[in-house]
Design a protein around this motif. Structure first.
Motif, short mmCIF file in Angstrom:
data_model
loop_
_atom_site.label_atom_id
_atom_site.label_comp_id
_atom_site.label_asym_id
_atom_site.label_seq_id
_atom_site.Cartn_x
_atom_site.Cartn_y
_atom_site.Cartn_z
N MET A 51 -20.03 -4.94 48.70
CA MET A 51 -21.17 -5.20 47.72
C MET A 51 -21.45 -6.53 47.64
N PHE A 52 -20.44 -7.22 47.30
CA PHE A 52 -20.69 -8.97 47.24
C PHE A 52 -21.21 -9.60 48.29
N ASN A 53 -21.11 -9.13 49.61
CA ASN A 53 -21.59 -9.63 50.70
C ASN A 53 -23.15 -9.23 51.21
N ARG A 106 -30.30 0.34 51.00
CA ARG A 106 -30.47 -0.97 50.36
C ARG A 106 -29.12 -1.46 49.94
N SER A 107 -29.21 -2.83 49.67
CA SER A 107 -28.33 -3.39 49.18
C SER A 107 -28.13 -3.04 47.71
N VAL A 108 -26.73 -3.68 46.85
CA VAL A 108 -26.52 -3.56 45.64
C VAL A 108 -26.32 -4.72 45.13
N LEU A 109 -27.23 -5.52 44.57
CA LEU A 109 -26.86 -6.95 44.38
C LEU A 109 -27.18 -7.26 42.90
N HIS A 110 -27.04 -6.47 41.96
CA HIS A 110 -27.15 -6.91 40.60
C HIS A 110 -26.32 -7.91 40.12
N VAL A 111 -25.28 -8.36 40.87
CA VAL A 111 -24.10 -9.35 40.67
C VAL A 111 -25.03 -10.72 40.96
N ALA A 112 -26.05 -10.62 41.68
CA ALA A 112 -26.83 -11.86 42.07
C ALA A 112 -27.62 -12.45 40.69
N CYS A 123 -28.43 -11.58 51.30
CA CYS A 123 -29.20 -10.14 51.59
C CYS A 123 -30.04 -10.31 52.72
N ASP A 124 -29.60 -9.55 53.67
CA ASP A 124 -30.49 -9.71 55.17
C ASP A 124 -30.51 -10.99 55.42
N GLY A 125 -29.45 -11.79 55.45
CA GLY A 125 -29.14 -13.18 55.80
C GLY A 125 -29.93 -14.17 55.05
N TRP A 177 -33.37 -4.43 45.57
CA TRP A 177 -31.71 -4.46 45.76
C TRP A 177 -31.36 -4.44 43.91
N VAL A 178 -31.97 -4.29 43.04
CA VAL A 178 -31.75 -4.06 41.82
C VAL A 178 -31.97 -2.69 41.34
N GLY A 179 -30.72 -1.79 41.15
CA GLY A 179 -31.04 -0.48 40.85
C GLY A 179 -31.25 -0.36 39.45
N GLY A 180 -31.91 0.52 39.06
CA GLY A 180 -32.45 0.68 37.83
C GLY A 180 -31.51 0.60 36.52
#
Length: 347
Positions: A105-107, A117-123, A134-136, A294-297
């Protein structure tokens, strides 16, 4: 052609025997097929015979079921579980490769398999100098570009540099959204109302959330509000969400009927990625605040979805502290061993 009925009741058509073999491999890898699961399943029958009163009398057990980090204390000792239960749950997490999945997830890997999709709410709450790809591409600079825009806009509104069409400062905000665009921000708003610093920063201001399309609820939210001093934040990624757009049109009519159609550009802003529909609605695209697919609701409170209305109410400095705290827990989740990991233990 082989027709195979899955346990879920779905039917899959497998055209080759090799596909069937792949299926068998995947099926055997299910978590319920692991030894860790079977041991825990067997353990459940034993723990059912134990009363919580007996467990709570064991001081060592209770102390072992407390975890502290970032000023937060998790006490899960009032669960019908022993230390052995918890250890078996940790073993199950290892069997499920949880640590590797957290790293994925963090990667920025596409762990949301249903939407690819990525899941990057941490970003959304990462420090400005962090690198989260995300995608490079490092997405953190994009996040901070939006956060800086929120800071500038909320500062202008709160200081009176941004005024309504009649020249009056905007003291009241209505955030229009539904689901994750409503529940998370409302939750944080409720919590901040009892924080002394936040409460002081919010003096003289009101923040309302409108999710219900019931006209009675809309009318209730508008009681005591003056269009001249009200700013509406419309939150919809696609700007097509039926409930949100119905309420947005209602508030647009409330503003324009009182102040004229030209007032919409000064009294309504958007959190969206569909700038075409934002502009067509009457909102200046320059006053649209972006977020990403990549931001889940349900995790969007740290994006512009929550950061904008909360910054308007409390000031960006308060919201930034909230984001910093969330980032601290992210790092704790990423690096702490399971036995000391609050998110892992609380699940």
């Amino acid at each position: 052609m082989i027709r195979l009925m899955l346990r879920s009741g779905l039917t899959i058509c497998l055209e080759k025997v090799s596909a069937l073999n792949l299926y068998r491999m995947a099926w055997s890898a299910l978590i319920c097929e692991t030894e860790a699961w079977k041991e825990l399943e067997s353990h459940v029958e034993d723990i059912k015979k134990t009363h919580l009163r007996e467990l709570m009398s064991d001081e060592d057990r209770c102390m072992a079921m407390m975890v502290e980090s970032e000023g937060m204390l998790l006490d899960y000792s009032r669960q019908c579980a022993t230390v052995d239960t918890i250890n078996k749950l940790f073993s199950l997490a290892e069997a499920a490769h949880l640590k590797e999945k957290i790293s994925r997830m963090f990667n920025g890997e596409r762990i949301n398999s249903t939407e690819n999709r990525s899941v990057l709410h941490v970003a959304l709450r990462a420090p400005r100098d962090a690198v989260i790809n995300c995608d490079g591409k490092n997405v953190v600079p994009d996040v901070w570009q939006v956060l800086d825009k929120i800071r500038d806009f909320s500062d202008m509104v709160r200081s009176g540099a941004w005024i309504g069409v009649t020249g009056k400062p905007l003291k009241d905000v209505i955030a229009v959204g539904i689901g994750g665009s409503f529940l998370g921000p409302l939750f944080v708003h409720t919590a901040l109302q009892t924080d002394p610093e936040a409460a002081e920063c919010a003096k003289g201001r009101q923040l309302h959330f409108l999710a219900n399309v019931d006209p009675i609820d809309v009318a209730r939210n508008l009681v005591g509000l003056n269009p001249e001093t009200t700013l509406v934040v419309v939150v919809s990624k696609t700007f097509t969400t039926a409930e949100t757009m119905l309420n947005a049109r209602t508030l647009r009519e409330w503003i324009s009927s009182s102040l004229g159609p030209e007032a919409v550009a000064k009294h309504m802003v958007a959190v969206s990625t569909n700038l075409t529909l934002v502009e067509k609605f009457g909102i200046d695209p320059n006053n649209a605040f972006a977020f990403w697919d990549w931001v889940g609701g349900r995790y969007s409170v740290c994006s512009a979805v929550g950061a904008l209305p909360l910054s308007l109410q409390y000031g960006f400095s308060v919201v930034e502290k909230f984001l910093t705290g969330a980032s601290g827990i992210d790092q704790h989740f990423h690096s702490a061993p399971f036995v000391k990991n609050i998110p892992v233990c609380s699940r």
